[in-house]
Scaffold this active site. Structure first.
Site, PDB file in Angstrom:
ATOM      1  N   ASP A 149      -4.183  -1.426  -6.509  1.00 29.33           N
ATOM      2  CA  ASP A 149      -4.717  -1.826  -5.195  1.00 29.33           C
ATOM      3  C   ASP A 149      -6.146  -2.353  -5.342  1.00 29.33           C
ATOM      4  OD1 ASP A 149      -5.538  -2.137  -2.613  1.00 29.33           O
ATOM      5  OD2 ASP A 149      -4.907  -0.143  -1.945  1.00 29.33           O
ATOM      6  N   TYR A 198       2.482   7.338  20.012  1.00 29.36           N
ATOM      7  CA  TYR A 198       1.708   6.118  19.827  1.00 29.36           C
ATOM      8  C   TYR A 198       0.414   6.185  20.623  1.00 29.36           C
ATOM      9  CZ  TYR A 198       5.815   4.037  17.738  1.00 29.36           C
ATOM     10  OH  TYR A 198       6.881   3.780  16.912  1.00 29.36           O
ATOM     11  N   GLN A 235      -0.824   2.359  -5.910  1.00 33.04           N
ATOM     12  CA  GLN A 235      -2.257   2.611  -5.678  1.00 33.04           C
ATOM     13  C   GLN A 235      -3.127   2.137  -6.836  1.00 33.04           C
ATOM     14  OE1 GLN A 235      -3.356   6.604  -4.737  1.00 33.04           O
ATOM     15  NE2 GLN A 235      -2.415   6.556  -2.716  1.00 33.04           N
ATOM     16  N   ARG A 290       0.849  -1.200   0.000  1.00 38.15           N
ATOM     17  CA  ARG A 290       0.000   0.000   0.000  1.00 38.15           C
ATOM     18  C   ARG A 290       0.882   1.247   0.000  1.00 38.15           C
ATOM     19  NH1 ARG A 290      -5.742  -1.339   2.977  1.00 38.15           N
ATOM     20  NH2 ARG A 290      -6.626  -1.922   0.990  1.00 38.15           N
ATOM     21  N   SER A 315      -8.543  -2.224  -2.301  1.00 34.65           N
ATOM     22  CA  SER A 315      -9.235  -0.946  -2.132  1.00 34.65           C
ATOM     23  C   SER A 315     -10.344  -0.772  -3.158  1.00 34.65           C
ATOM     24  CB  SER A 315      -8.241   0.214  -2.256  1.00 34.65           C
ATOM     25  OG  SER A 315      -7.416   0.274  -1.121  1.00 34.65           O
TER      26      SER A 315
END
Lengths: 356, 356
Positions: free
Chosen positions: A126, A224, A123, A118, A129
């Site tokens: 993909d 995080y 793209q 990804r 997606s």
């Protein structure tokens, strides 16, 4: 120049086809040959004549250099693979290691569309997606059909009907498309995702991002997200349950590659929903996000809620699903099979007879 | 103060109910009694308990002063009517004169919701419009489900999918709602109506109004539309056929009270549509606007077009359809039964045992 073979898909519910005439034409212009199995496009509304008119030959696709499929090959199909053939398709590498081993045993090479990295350069390839986009759209259309209420607010001379309340769990590609489509239809949409980074995307589509005051606000510690405390988890669970009870439609989209889908909608949350409400569980293929989901079925609960566990929703819009998928395959073919390339290396799950 | 009886509907496909708890509550507050037949609301998602909680009694609705229904009564129901009872509902006065005569023979009085005058004072009672609104919305949802393509334009990294082309024939209440819903979903919409006066409404919803240059422009002569010449009719027919061939979805809504629906979509127009395209014929109940429509069925043509002839679409969204219908009934009840009133007089089709 390559020969690309397009088998007729044989998996249950699979109506897509890996190439469409428009893409065949572009491959032919680039000098490639395309061999389509007769009938391969029928379920997607593409006749053999349309493939032929685009320059494809009709015949046995399994002799080609590259065999492009949509669904993972079945045993009978794997037996058709030959050493050196390159198989391209959804191959379920995490869910079906035995299938991969069988592919490897033929001496073929295989690229899994699920493994396309990804990264922005990839793209256009993909397919996860592109197909998730269609699933998210269709989930809303299915919900609108099943709901005994209207999505948009209606103002009539006799009074006003309020808009439907839609809750989308998981704001990945499918979830964002579901949000967008439900908003288009006039629903009030709330979306939840454990990744608060998607909040802005959700809001830009006109939906509310579900948050519990005081829970998760400390995520920026060290960059995080921190684990929620037990008390925070309980507060979030209770607030989500209340939101579910208010919802006319819940669409769930949380999948974890290679693992069973997490249960996000427990049975008691469904029991608290109004009669006629609808749950569409897009994670049904990996067990479902709703405790009551039965994959491939519609469950009607005692309190009149429908829980839908559709399988392979993109295949129910086979024309555009195939069209987008074919363009993903085209982009991959245009990249060529340079196994030093990051994209090809990432997608490659079987190389010359060995699982990699 | 009146007693209002709500029978369980018995007609095929009829899932609506003439009152809902919210409206029962308002009638009770105004001092009326409501008697609901057990199970009357179940198909619309309304339990007996919900009716009871709103103040309705459960029992025999046929002894009430006013019996409010949705669908025309069947023979067994007509036999329950008594002299002096006022029956309110869709009664199909033009399509079923025998039914009206049978109602009259009981000595009852009957008000047909279809006959509520379309004057502004009676808008809140206009059940034809409230139900047509739902039919128009649902026609688009059904089309979106059946179409193997997406309604909205999709721009993906792998390329763009164009928006669906939707043609709506007839821009009455159902047609305008279909236009609005298809636009919401992102389709490109064209609408045609013989009444060019609706052009502005169509355009205000973001749709194109179908016109043929030079045809019908002379409508303002004397303030009336003139008949089209034979040459103009042929030019319009040919241009409409071309528009139909370009359409992914055609939704037809042209009905003429008491007469068979006009054929607007001939067989050759369907034959010219792309495989996978969808026709939703909202006039199926009166024979259909498409030559291929079979009422209540889905016809799949040789060229892969689906022609849907749904019956009673509002009943497929029974909760909101009932809610809007009940408010129309409430507005009528609030008006009272003054038979000198223009609205009551207009709606009255049977008075004290005589068809009027």
């Amino acid at each position: 120049c390559l020969t690309i073979g397009i088998p007729r898909e044989t998996a249950d519910r699979e109506r897509r086809v890996a190439l469409v005439p428009e893409v065949v034409r572009r491959l032919r212009t680039a000098g490639h040959e395309v061999v389509v199995e007769p009938g391969a496009g029928l379920a997607a509304g593409v006749s053999d004549a349309a493939f032929a008119a685009a320059g494809a030959a009709l015949g046995d696709p399994w002799d080609a250099d590259v065999v492009a499929k949509v669904s993972p090959p079945r045993d009978g199909e794997i037996a058709r693979l030959r050493p050196g053939t390159i198989l391209v398709g959804f191959l379920n590498p995490l869910g079906d290691p035995d299938g991969l081993a069988a592919v490897a045993a033929t001496g073929a090479t295989a690229l899994a569309m699920e493994r396309i990295p990804r990264i922005s350069r990839a793209q256009s390839m993909d397919a996860l997606s592109s197909q998730a986009t269609i699933a998210g759209y269709r989930a809303v259309v299915v919900a609108a059909l099943e709901l005994p209420r209207l999505f948009p607010m209606f103002m009539t001379a006799a009074g006003t009907v309020p808009p439907a309340q839609v809750l989308v769990l998981g704001a990945g590609v499918a979830g964002l498309q579901a949000i967008s489509t439900a908003r288009r239809l006039g629903a009030v949409v709330t979306a939840f995702d454990v990744r608060s980074a998607v909040k802005e995307q959700v809001q830009s589509l006109g939906a509310k991002f579900f948050e519990v005051a005081g829970v998760g606000d400390a995520e920026a510690v060290g960059g995080y997200a921190r684990e929620l405390t037990a008390a925070e988890q309980e507060a979030q669970r209770a607030a989500l349950a209340a939101q579910m009870a208010r919802s006319d439609v819940i669409i769930t989209t949380a999948q974890v590659p290679g693992r069973p889908a997490p249960t996000l909608v427990p049975a008691d949350a469904v029991a608290a929903m109004k009669p006629g409400s609808v749950v569409v569980d897009l994670a049904a293929e990996t067990g479902g996000n709703c405790a009551l989901t039965r994959p491939g079925e519609t469950v009607l609960t005692d309190n009149g809620v429908k829980v839908l566990g559709p399988l392979n929703l993109p295949s129910e819009m086979p024309e555009h699903a195939s069209s987008l998928y074919a363009r993903n395959v085209l982009a991959l073919l245009e990249l060529g099979f340079d196994f030093d390339d990051e994209v090809i290396r990432g997608a490659c799950v079987v190389r010359d007879g060995a699982v990699v």
